[in-house]
Design a protein around this motif. Structure first.
Motif, mmCIF file in Angstrom:
data_model
loop_
_atom_site.group_PDB
_atom_site.id
_atom_site.type_symbol
_atom_site.label_atom_id
_atom_site.label_comp_id
_atom_site.label_asym_id
_atom_site.label_seq_id
_atom_site.Cartn_x
_atom_site.Cartn_y
_atom_site.Cartn_z
ATOM 1 N N ALA A 166 0.834 -1.208 0.000
ATOM 2 C CA ALA A 166 0.000 0.000 0.000
ATOM 3 C C ALA A 166 0.866 1.254 0.000
ATOM 4 C CB ALA A 166 -0.926 0.000 1.208
ATOM 5 N N ALA A 167 1.960 1.226 0.772
ATOM 6 C CA ALA A 167 2.880 2.366 0.821
ATOM 7 C C ALA A 167 3.560 2.563 -0.531
ATOM 8 C CB ALA A 167 3.917 2.152 1.918
ATOM 9 N N TRP A 168 3.946 1.456 -1.162
ATOM 10 C CA TRP A 168 4.568 1.542 -2.495
ATOM 11 C C TRP A 168 3.586 2.135 -3.502
ATOM 12 C CZ3 TRP A 168 9.348 0.448 -4.703
ATOM 13 C CH2 TRP A 168 9.374 0.487 -6.102
ATOM 14 N N ASP A 169 2.372 1.586 -3.553
ATOM 15 C CA ASP A 169 1.373 2.033 -4.532
ATOM 16 C C ASP A 169 1.044 3.514 -4.364
ATOM 17 O OD1 ASP A 169 1.313 -0.512 -5.571
ATOM 18 O OD2 ASP A 169 -0.529 -1.101 -4.546
ATOM 19 N N LYS A 170 0.986 3.973 -3.126
ATOM 20 C CA LYS A 170 0.649 5.373 -2.849
ATOM 21 C C LYS A 170 1.771 6.316 -3.282
ATOM 22 C CE LYS A 170 1.120 7.184 1.298
ATOM 23 N NZ LYS A 170 0.952 7.508 2.731
ATOM 24 N N ASN A 171 3.011 5.943 -2.988
ATOM 25 C CA ASN A 171 4.131 6.858 -3.192
ATOM 26 C C ASN A 171 4.830 6.732 -4.540
ATOM 27 O OD1 ASN A 171 4.382 8.210 -0.464
ATOM 28 N ND2 ASN A 171 4.503 6.070 0.180
ATOM 29 N N LEU A 172 4.932 5.502 -5.062
ATOM 30 C CA LEU A 172 5.701 5.270 -6.284
ATOM 31 C C LEU A 172 4.871 4.703 -7.431
ATOM 32 C CD1 LEU A 172 8.808 3.886 -4.401
ATOM 33 C CD2 LEU A 172 8.675 6.086 -5.595
ATOM 34 N N GLY A 173 3.671 4.245 -7.123
ATOM 35 C CA GLY A 173 2.764 3.742 -8.165
ATOM 36 C C GLY A 173 2.481 4.759 -9.257
ATOM 37 N N PRO A 174 2.294 6.069 -8.910
ATOM 38 C CA PRO A 174 2.003 7.061 -9.958
ATOM 39 C C PRO A 174 3.086 7.177 -11.019
ATOM 40 C CG PRO A 174 1.430 7.945 -7.797
ATOM 41 C CD PRO A 174 2.134 6.637 -7.551
ATOM 42 N N ALA A 175 4.293 6.681 -10.741
ATOM 43 C CA ALA A 175 5.372 6.721 -11.745
ATOM 44 C C ALA A 175 5.273 5.555 -12.727
ATOM 45 C CB ALA A 175 6.728 6.684 -11.059
ATOM 46 N N GLY A 176 4.296 4.668 -12.506
ATOM 47 C CA GLY A 176 4.139 3.512 -13.385
ATOM 48 C C GLY A 176 5.058 2.366 -13.047
ATOM 49 N N LEU A 177 5.645 2.404 -11.849
ATOM 50 C CA LEU A 177 6.564 1.349 -11.426
ATOM 51 C C LEU A 177 5.799 0.337 -10.576
ATOM 52 C CD1 LEU A 177 9.633 1.089 -11.907
ATOM 53 C CD2 LEU A 177 9.986 2.039 -9.625
ATOM 54 N N PRO A 178 5.613 -0.903 -11.089
ATOM 55 C CA PRO A 178 4.865 -1.893 -10.304
ATOM 56 C C PRO A 178 5.619 -2.284 -9.033
ATOM 57 C CG PRO A 178 5.883 -2.924 -12.228
ATOM 58 C CD PRO A 178 6.104 -1.446 -12.363
ATOM 59 N N ALA A 179 4.876 -2.618 -7.997
ATOM 60 C CA ALA A 179 5.490 -2.993 -6.724
ATOM 61 C C ALA A 179 6.310 -4.263 -6.889
ATOM 62 C CB ALA A 179 4.413 -3.201 -5.661
ATOM 63 N N PRO A 180 7.576 -4.248 -6.469
ATOM 64 C CA PRO A 180 8.406 -5.453 -6.556
ATOM 65 C C PRO A 180 8.068 -6.423 -5.432
ATOM 66 C CG PRO A 180 9.654 -3.700 -5.527
ATOM 67 C CD PRO A 180 8.313 -3.118 -5.883
ATOM 68 N N THR A 181 8.648 -7.605 -5.488
ATOM 69 C CA THR A 181 8.508 -8.540 -4.377
ATOM 70 C C THR A 181 9.386 -8.077 -3.232
ATOM 71 O OG1 THR A 181 8.177 -10.363 -5.936
ATOM 72 C CG2 THR A 181 8.776 -10.952 -3.675
ATOM 73 N N PRO A 182 8.840 -7.987 -2.015
ATOM 74 C CA PRO A 182 9.682 -7.555 -0.892
ATOM 75 C C PRO A 182 10.862 -8.517 -0.706
ATOM 76 C CG PRO A 182 7.355 -7.532 -0.277
ATOM 77 C CD PRO A 182 7.452 -8.212 -1.614
ATOM 78 N N PRO A 183 12.040 -8.000 -0.403
ATOM 79 C CA PRO A 183 13.216 -8.849 -0.267
ATOM 80 C C PRO A 183 13.204 -9.636 1.040
ATOM 81 C CG PRO A 183 13.796 -6.606 0.267
ATOM 82 C CD PRO A 183 12.371 -6.569 -0.214
ATOM 83 N N LYS A 184 13.989 -10.698 1.077
ATOM 84 C CA LYS A 184 14.147 -11.475 2.299
ATOM 85 C C LYS A 184 15.038 -10.716 3.269
ATOM 86 C CE LYS A 184 15.528 -16.061 3.976
ATOM 87 N NZ LYS A 184 16.182 -17.340 3.649
ATOM 88 N N ILE A 185 14.648 -10.720 4.542
ATOM 89 C CA ILE A 185 15.429 -10.026 5.566
ATOM 90 C C ILE A 185 16.796 -10.702 5.728
ATOM 91 C CG2 ILE A 185 15.536 -9.486 8.042
ATOM 92 C CD1 ILE A 185 13.490 -7.812 6.615
ATOM 93 N N ASP A 186 17.838 -9.873 5.833
ATOM 94 C CA ASP A 186 19.196 -10.357 6.067
ATOM 95 C C ASP A 186 19.407 -10.524 7.555
ATOM 96 O OD1 ASP A 186 21.837 -10.920 6.202
ATOM 97 O OD2 ASP A 186 22.544 -9.073 5.251
ATOM 98 N N GLN A 187 19.550 -11.760 8.038
ATOM 99 C CA GLN A 187 19.646 -12.008 9.471
ATOM 100 C C GLN A 187 21.086 -11.974 9.994
ATOM 101 O OE1 GLN A 187 17.050 -11.900 11.175
ATOM 102 N NE2 GLN A 187 15.330 -12.637 9.979
ATOM 103 N N THR A 188 22.038 -11.670 9.122
ATOM 104 C CA THR A 188 23.442 -11.666 9.574
ATOM 105 C C THR A 188 23.810 -10.358 10.249
ATOM 106 O OG1 THR A 188 24.176 -10.849 7.407
ATOM 107 C CG2 THR A 188 24.133 -13.232 7.738
#
Length: 271
Positions: free
Chosen positions: A249-271
Motif C-alpha cells: 500500500a505504501a509503495w502504490d501510494k508513493n511510487l505507483g504514480p510513476a508507473g513502477l509496479p510494486a516489486p517482491t519484498p526482499p528477504k530479511i538479512d539475518q546476519t
C-alpha cells in the motif's frame, strides 16, 4: 478540628503525588516519549518534507510503521534530516534512533553501524523526457548523450567507469538534474530507480523510466552498531509490514504514480 485538617492535608498530598508517580513510570516502549528518526527531506516519493511541514514518501511510511511497532504513534516522531554524507555520524552520535533514507547496505558501512532489513531492493536506472525515443538503456548513452548525476555518487562513478562515451554532467542534487532534464540541458538523469520514480510521480506525464536496472542496491534501516535487540524489533516490524499489506500500500501510494509496479519484498538479512 486539627485531626480533620491533617486528613485533608494528607488527601491533598496524595492527590498531587499520584500523577507525579504516574509520570515517572511513563516511557518504556514509547508511552509519552518521542523517537528521533532520520530520513531525507528532498526526495519526492521516498523522503520529502512538504511545505506544510508534514513528511511523505515510501521511506517515511516504512519508518512510521516501524515506529508504531516500537510503541510510538506518528505524533511522537521527531524527524531529523539525514543527508547521505552525515548518516553514519548521526547514528554513531546518538542523534537518531534509526535512519530510513535510501540507505544502501554495504560492507564498508557495516563496519560503522548495523542494518535492519533490507526492506527494498532497487538498482540504477535512467530517467528521460516523456517524448524521448532514442535512449532505451545505458548503452544508448554512449552516443555523446548528456547525462546528469550527483557529484561523488556511486551512479556517477559507475557511468564514468563503464561508459566513457557519455557526456557526464555532475550537479549537487538530483532535483537540479531533473530541472536540467526538464529544460533540455541534459538528455537523461541516472540514480536508483525508485529515486527517479519519485521525481516522475511528482510531475505526471513529463518523464519516463527506461532501460530497467543495471546495478543492485539493498535499502536497509541504519542503527547503532551492535544493537541486536533494536535490530530484531525493526526486522520483525518490516516482516509484519510486508505480510499485512501495508508495504505494498505504501509503495502504490508513493511510487505507483510513476508507473513502477510494486516489486517482491526482499528477504530479511539475518546476519
Amino acid at each position: 478540628m486539627p485531626f480533620i485538617s491533617k486528613r485533608v492535608l494528607g488527601a491533598v498530598v496524595l492527590a498531587l503525588a499520584l500523577p507525579l508517580a504516574a509520570t515517572a513510570c511513563g516511557g518504556g516502549s514509547g508511552g509519552g516519549d518521542t523517537i528521533v528518526i532520520g530520513t531525507k527531506f528532498d526526495q519526492p516519493g521516498l523522503g520529502l518534507k512538504n511545505p506544510d511541514g508534514t513528511m511523505s514518501g515510501f521511506d517515511v511510511d516504512v519508518a512510521k510503521y516501524v515506529a508504531q511497532q516500537l510503541g510510538y504513534s506518528e505524533d511522537k516522531i521527531e524527524w531529523k534530516e539525514s543527508p547521505s554524507a552525515q548518516r553514519e555520524t548521526l547514528i554513531q552520535n546518538g542523534q537518531v534512533e534509526f535512519i530510513a533514507a535510501t540507505y544502501s547496505i554495504t560492507d564498508s558501512r557495516k563496519e560503522k553501524i548495523s542494518f535492519a532489513g533490507p526492506y527494498l531492493v532497487t538498482g540504477q536506472s535512467l530517467l528521460v523526457r516523456e517524448d524521448n525515443t532514442d535512449i532505451t538503456g545505458e548503452a544508448s548513452l554512449q552516443n555523446n548523450k548528456k547525462l546528469c548525476s550527483v557529484s561523488g555518487s556511486t551512479p556517477a562513478q559507475r557511468i564514468k567507469d563503464k561508459y566513457p562515451g557519455v557526456q557526464l554532467q555532475q550537479y549537487d542534487t538530483y532535483s537540479a538534474c531533473v530541472e536540467a532534464l526538464k529544460n533540455g540541458a541534459v538528455d537523461a538523469v541516472t540514480t536508483d530507480e525508485v529515486i527517479l520514480a519519485g521525481y516522475a510521480a511528482q510531475t505526471p506525464g513529463a518523464f519516463k523510466l527506461v532501460g530497467g536496472t543495471f546495478s543492485e542496491e539493498r535499502y536497509g534501516i541504519g542503527l547503532k552498531k551492535g544493537d541486536t535487540e533494536l535490530q530484531k524489533k525493526i526486522n520483525d516490524a518490516i516482516v509484519k509490514m510486508e505480510t499485512d499489506g501495508a508495504w505494498k500500500a505504501a509503495w502504490d501510494k508513493n511510487l505507483g504514480p510513476a508507473g513502477l509496479p510494486a516489486p517482491t519484498p526482499p528477504k530479511i538479512d539475518q546476519t
